[in-house]
Design a protein around this motif. Sequence first.
Motif, PDB file in Angstrom:
ATOM      1  N   GLU A  66       0.897  -1.239  -0.035  1.00  0.00           N
ATOM      2  CA  GLU A  66       0.039   0.214   0.141  1.00  0.00           C
ATOM      3  C   GLU A  66       0.817   1.259   0.058  1.00  0.00           C
ATOM      4  O   GLU A  66       0.469   2.367  -0.638  1.00  0.00           O
ATOM      5  CB  GLU A  66      -1.031   0.122   1.171  1.00  0.00           C
ATOM      6  CG  GLU A  66      -1.993  -1.133   1.071  1.00  0.00           C
ATOM      7  CD  GLU A  66      -2.874  -1.170   2.440  1.00  0.00           C
ATOM      8  OE1 GLU A  66      -3.920  -1.494   2.483  1.00  0.00           O
ATOM      9  OE2 GLU A  66      -2.187  -1.129   3.649  1.00  0.00           O
ATOM     10  N   ILE A  85       2.058   2.505  -3.618  1.00  0.00           N
ATOM     11  CA  ILE A  85       1.362   3.006  -4.556  1.00  0.00           C
ATOM     12  C   ILE A  85       1.337   4.767  -4.509  1.00  0.00           C
ATOM     13  O   ILE A  85       1.941   4.887  -5.619  1.00  0.00           O
ATOM     14  CB  ILE A  85      -0.193   2.869  -4.178  1.00  0.00           C
ATOM     15  CG1 ILE A  85      -0.644   1.258  -4.521  1.00  0.00           C
ATOM     16  CG2 ILE A  85      -1.264   3.631  -5.020  1.00  0.00           C
ATOM     17  CD1 ILE A  85      -1.840   0.736  -3.680  1.00  0.00           C
ATOM     18  N   ARG A 129       5.456   5.496  -5.565  1.00  0.00           N
ATOM     19  CA  ARG A 129       5.552   4.662  -6.922  1.00  0.00           C
ATOM     20  C   ARG A 129       7.009   4.804  -7.249  1.00  0.00           C
ATOM     21  O   ARG A 129       7.622   3.934  -8.135  1.00  0.00           O
ATOM     22  CB  ARG A 129       4.474   4.768  -8.060  1.00  0.00           C
ATOM     23  CG  ARG A 129       4.477   6.222  -8.398  1.00  0.00           C
ATOM     24  CD  ARG A 129       3.440   6.536  -9.220  1.00  0.00           C
ATOM     25  NE  ARG A 129       3.127   7.999  -9.555  1.00  0.00           N
ATOM     26  CZ  ARG A 129       2.303   8.741  -8.674  1.00  0.00           C
ATOM     27  NH1 ARG A 129       2.135   8.188  -7.530  1.00  0.00           N
ATOM     28  NH2 ARG A 129       2.215   9.993  -8.965  1.00  0.00           N
TER      29      ARG A 129
END
Length: 109
Positions: A36, A39, A42
């Motif tokens: 998580e 994300i 990135r």
Amino acid sequence: MFDEICPSEVVPFRIGDKWAGMIIRCLEHGPRRFSELRIPLRTITAKVLTQSLRTLERDGLILRHVHTTPVQRVEYDLTPLGRSILEPLAAMCAWTEDHWDELLDAREA
């Protein structure tokens, strides 16, 4: 801060390393798993994220929770010490936003 066009290395304030402040901001609203965190972050490699998380844990800013039932999973969360840095970090982000053009001009000069 998490946008690809935002060169976070311009920010003159760093807590620990280049990614620490961003990781802390990612954990602001509660625990997150490693995947998580990848994300919004990135552009960070898995190796560097792991190193940064270990450093933040060592410094007492985050906790690593290992859940073993029914399947093992790991979550990261801010400690009270880590939460105490959110307000100063928000102030630093606001300052950077206010002085963004000046910072970029200085870097280009």
